[in-house]
Design a protein around this motif. Structure first.
Motif, PDB file in Angstrom:
ATOM      1  N   ILE A 187      41.301 101.334  22.911  1.00 33.59           N
ATOM      2  CA  ILE A 187      40.989 102.572  23.627  1.00 33.59           C
ATOM      3  C   ILE A 187      40.216 102.220  24.889  1.00 33.59           C
ATOM      4  CG2 ILE A 187      38.837 102.989  22.335  1.00 33.59           C
ATOM      5  CD1 ILE A 187      39.530 106.023  22.491  1.00 33.59           C
ATOM      6  N   ALA A 227      36.029  99.547  27.779  1.00 33.31           N
ATOM      7  CA  ALA A 227      36.427  99.519  26.367  1.00 33.31           C
ATOM      8  C   ALA A 227      35.321 100.040  25.457  1.00 33.31           C
ATOM      9  CB  ALA A 227      36.789  98.086  25.967  1.00 33.31           C
ATOM     10  N   THR A 286      33.431  92.217  17.078  1.00 34.02           N
ATOM     11  CA  THR A 286      33.730  93.631  16.821  1.00 34.02           C
ATOM     12  C   THR A 286      33.281  94.022  15.419  1.00 34.02           C
ATOM     13  OG1 THR A 286      35.554  93.707  18.393  1.00 34.02           O
ATOM     14  CG2 THR A 286      35.640  95.294  16.591  1.00 34.02           C
ATOM     15  N   GLU A 305      30.682  96.951  15.518  1.00 36.36           N
ATOM     16  CA  GLU A 305      31.195  98.230  15.031  1.00 36.36           C
ATOM     17  C   GLU A 305      30.954  98.397  13.526  1.00 36.36           C
ATOM     18  OE1 GLU A 305      33.285 100.466  16.988  1.00 36.36           O
ATOM     19  OE2 GLU A 305      33.284  99.287  18.837  1.00 36.36           O
ATOM     20  N   THR A 356      36.425  83.817  13.474  1.00 35.10           N
ATOM     21  CA  THR A 356      35.070  83.457  13.895  1.00 35.10           C
ATOM     22  C   THR A 356      35.005  81.964  14.137  1.00 35.10           C
ATOM     23  OG1 THR A 356      32.735  83.424  13.237  1.00 35.10           O
ATOM     24  CG2 THR A 356      34.351  83.263  11.467  1.00 35.10           C
ATOM     25  N   ARG A 357      34.083  81.571  15.010  1.00 31.10           N
ATOM     26  CA  ARG A 357      33.833  80.128  15.172  1.00 31.10           C
ATOM     27  C   ARG A 357      32.741  79.697  14.202  1.00 31.10           C
ATOM     28  NH1 ARG A 357      34.513  82.216  20.375  1.00 31.10           N
ATOM     29  NH2 ARG A 357      36.555  81.615  21.198  1.00 31.10           N
ATOM     30  N   VAL A 390      39.668  78.698  16.255  1.00 32.01           N
ATOM     31  CA  VAL A 390      40.857  78.490  15.429  1.00 32.01           C
ATOM     32  C   VAL A 390      42.087  78.754  16.295  1.00 32.01           C
ATOM     33  CG1 VAL A 390      39.779  79.030  13.215  1.00 32.01           C
ATOM     34  CG2 VAL A 390      40.768  80.875  14.566  1.00 32.01           C
ATOM     35  N   GLY A 394      38.263  92.491  19.319  1.00 32.12           N
ATOM     36  CA  GLY A 394      37.951  93.159  20.575  1.00 32.12           C
ATOM     37  C   GLY A 394      38.604  92.492  21.756  1.00 32.12           C
ATOM     38  N   GLY A 410      37.890  90.046  23.600  1.00 31.00           N
ATOM     39  CA  GLY A 410      37.967  88.584  23.609  1.00 31.00           C
ATOM     40  C   GLY A 410      39.137  88.077  22.792  1.00 31.00           C
ATOM     41  N   VAL A 411      39.277  88.600  21.604  1.00 33.05           N
ATOM     42  CA  VAL A 411      40.388  88.170  20.749  1.00 33.05           C
ATOM     43  C   VAL A 411      41.722  88.628  21.333  1.00 33.05           C
ATOM     44  CG1 VAL A 411      41.481  88.531  18.506  1.00 33.05           C
ATOM     45  CG2 VAL A 411      39.062  87.956  18.634  1.00 33.05           C
ATOM     46  N   ARG A 444      32.890  96.121  29.225  1.00 33.05           N
ATOM     47  CA  ARG A 444      34.039  95.237  29.441  1.00 33.05           C
ATOM     48  C   ARG A 444      35.336  96.027  29.389  1.00 33.05           C
ATOM     49  NH1 ARG A 444      32.133  91.751  24.797  1.00 33.05           N
ATOM     50  NH2 ARG A 444      30.350  93.049  25.263  1.00 33.05           N
TER      51      ARG A 444
HETATM   52  N1  LIG Z   1      37.954  99.755  23.166  1.00 35.01           N
HETATM   53  C1  LIG Z   1      38.443  99.209  22.094  1.00 35.01           C
HETATM   54  O1  LIG Z   1      39.546  99.560  21.666  1.00 35.01           O
HETATM   55  C2  LIG Z   1      37.659  98.147  21.358  1.00 35.01           C
HETATM   56  C3  LIG Z   1      38.225  97.531  20.258  1.00 35.01           C
HETATM   57  C4  LIG Z   1      37.479  96.565  19.595  1.00 35.01           C
HETATM   58  C5  LIG Z   1      36.201  96.240  20.037  1.00 35.01           C
HETATM   59  N2  LIG Z   1      35.682  96.872  21.104  1.00 35.01           N
HETATM   60  C6  LIG Z   1      34.346  96.518  21.595  1.00 35.01           C
HETATM   61  O2  LIG Z   1      34.401  95.190  22.064  1.00 35.01           O
HETATM   62  C7  LIG Z   1      33.167  94.540  21.857  1.00 35.01           C
HETATM   63  C8  LIG Z   1      33.410  93.222  21.152  1.00 35.01           C
HETATM   64  O3  LIG Z   1      34.404  92.530  21.838  1.00 35.01           O
HETATM   65  P1  LIG Z   1      34.246  90.993  22.208  1.00 35.01           P
HETATM   66  O4  LIG Z   1      35.317  90.689  23.164  1.00 35.01           O
HETATM   67  O5  LIG Z   1      32.821  90.718  22.548  1.00 35.01           O
HETATM   68  O6  LIG Z   1      34.477  90.291  20.837  1.00 35.01           O
HETATM   69  P2  LIG Z   1      35.705  90.178  19.817  1.00 35.01           P
HETATM   70  O7  LIG Z   1      36.973  89.910  20.556  1.00 35.01           O
HETATM   71  O8  LIG Z   1      35.668  91.283  18.836  1.00 35.01           O
HETATM   72  O9  LIG Z   1      35.247  88.905  19.017  1.00 35.01           O
HETATM   73  C9  LIG Z   1      34.966  87.706  19.682  1.00 35.01           C
HETATM   74  C10 LIG Z   1      34.542  86.792  18.603  1.00 35.01           C
HETATM   75  O10 LIG Z   1      35.663  86.489  17.786  1.00 35.01           O
HETATM   76  C11 LIG Z   1      35.604  85.152  17.401  1.00 35.01           C
HETATM   77  N3  LIG Z   1      36.743  84.486  17.992  1.00 35.01           N
HETATM   78  C12 LIG Z   1      37.484  84.867  19.044  1.00 35.01           C
HETATM   79  N4  LIG Z   1      38.488  84.026  19.266  1.00 35.01           N
HETATM   80  C13 LIG Z   1      38.372  83.072  18.326  1.00 35.01           C
HETATM   81  C14 LIG Z   1      39.110  81.928  18.009  1.00 35.01           C
HETATM   82  N5  LIG Z   1      40.193  81.548  18.715  1.00 35.01           N
HETATM   83  N6  LIG Z   1      38.710  81.168  16.964  1.00 35.01           N
HETATM   84  C15 LIG Z   1      37.634  81.517  16.239  1.00 35.01           C
HETATM   85  N7  LIG Z   1      36.899  82.597  16.490  1.00 35.01           N
HETATM   86  C16 LIG Z   1      37.267  83.362  17.518  1.00 35.01           C
HETATM   87  C17 LIG Z   1      34.254  84.625  17.853  1.00 35.01           C
HETATM   88  O11 LIG Z   1      33.361  84.995  16.826  1.00 35.01           O
HETATM   89  P3  LIG Z   1      31.952  84.292  16.530  1.00 35.01           P
HETATM   90  O12 LIG Z   1      31.038  84.794  17.601  1.00 35.01           O
HETATM   91  O13 LIG Z   1      31.553  84.764  15.161  1.00 35.01           O
HETATM   92  O14 LIG Z   1      32.175  82.825  16.581  1.00 35.01           O
HETATM   93  C18 LIG Z   1      34.023  85.454  19.096  1.00 35.01           C
HETATM   94  O15 LIG Z   1      32.668  85.533  19.468  1.00 35.01           O
HETATM   95  C19 LIG Z   1      32.323  95.489  21.040  1.00 35.01           C
HETATM   96  O16 LIG Z   1      31.419  96.128  21.928  1.00 35.01           O
HETATM   97  C20 LIG Z   1      33.295  96.503  20.502  1.00 35.01           C
HETATM   98  O17 LIG Z   1      32.693  97.739  20.365  1.00 35.01           O
HETATM   99  C21 LIG Z   1      36.381  97.800  21.790  1.00 35.01           C
END
Ligand SMILES: NC(=O)c1ccc[n+]([C@@H]2O[C@H](COP(=O)([O-])OP(=O)(O)OC[C@H]3O[C@@H](n4cnc5c(N)ncnc54)[C@H](OP(=O)(O)O)[C@@H]3O)[C@@H](O)[C@H]2O)c1
Length: 203
Positions: A32, A39, A73, A77, A91-92, A119, A141, A143-144, A171
């Motif tokens: 969204i 986001a 996330t 969340e 997760t790492r 991973v 989120g 990042g993923v 972001r």
């Molecule tokens: N608007 C939307 O639809 C939406 C949807 C989802 C989330 N969000 C928001 O997005 C924010 C979070 O997003 P984000 O980008 O910071 O984080 P994210 O994508 O949810 O998670 C990133 C985390 O995932 C793990 N990760 C990612 N790639 C990896 C890989 N290749 N191997 C192992 N682990 C991996 C790591 O976890 P570790 O740190 O544990 O190592 C990394 O810190 C929150 O504020 C949430 O509310 C918005």
């Protein structure tokens, strides 16, 4: 003319049938965004949602075999592990064993940890497929989602556009490396009386 979000869930599920792919998982992302491309509102995506978005979120989960999500996330969340679909977290490091993620008498998440490093998301998807999870719903989120997109692993994007301007420095729905500027194919746009748009795009 934009079709209205169907009022009953069966019709909505029909509009959002989760496709299958041959020999691999079909990955659909659901995100969204505000009108100004954020986001999050006040740090969480939930601040952007409305009733229609919550319905779409629920129907997409019903269609999926597994939700794939990043550990950040899960933390931000306060994710719980649903009875359906399965939940897979990347997760790492480690995920905290909260009662919401590890309910005493409920399902536990699958955790893919690189033990300090990343991973391989392609391997994660292959493993999910081997376990019988053919329909993967990536809930972020950013990042993923960015990492999945960089590896060409996302087949479809369901994007809700919330009728809000939030400003700030939230972001976008995708972060990480630059992506090739390829055009995605528009599959569907639905709307509701609150002004939300529910869009669906294919790679
Ligand atoms: N608007 C939307 O639809 C939406 C949807 C989802 C989330 N969000 C928001 O997005 C924010 C979070 O997003 P984000 O980008 O910071 O984080 P994210 O994508 O949810 O998670 C990133 C985390 O995932 C793990 N990760 C990612 N790639 C990896 C890989 N290749 N191997 C192992 N682990 C991996 C790591 O976890 P570790 O740190 O544990 O190592 C990394 O810190 C929150 O504020 C949430 O509310 C918005």
């Amino acid at each position: 003319m934009i079709d209205h979000l169907p009022p009953d869930d069966a019709a909505l599920a029909h509009r959002y049938a989760h496709p299958f792919a041959d020999g691999r998982a079909f990955v659909r992302a659901n995100m969204i965004s505000s009108l100004d491309g954020s986001a999050t509102a006040a740090g969480r995506s939930g601040g952007l949602g409305g009733d229609g978005d919550r319905r779409v979120f629920r129907v997409l989960r019903e269609q999926a075999d597994v939700v794939l999500v990043g550990a950040a996330t899960v933390r931000d969340e306060d994710y719980g592990t649903p009875e359906h679909p399965a939940l897979a977290i990347v997760t790492r490091g480690e995920v905290a064993h909260t009662p919401r993620l590890y309910p005493a008498d409920g399902a536990e998440p699958l955790v893919y940890s690189g033990g300090g490093s990343s991973v391989d998301l392609r391997e994660v998807l292959a493993d999910l497929y081997r376990r019988g999870f053919r329909r993967v719903l990536a809930e972020g989120g950013p990042g993923v989602l960015g990492a999945l997109l960089a590896d060409g692993l996302v087949d479809e994007l369901c994007l809700t556009v919330a009728p809000m301007l939030v400003g700030g420095d939230g972001r976008r729905i995708v972060t990480g490396p630059d992506l090739p500027t390829e055009h995605w194919r528009r599959l569907q746009i639905l709307g509701d009386d609150e002004g939300y748009l529910y869009t669906r795009w294919a790679r």
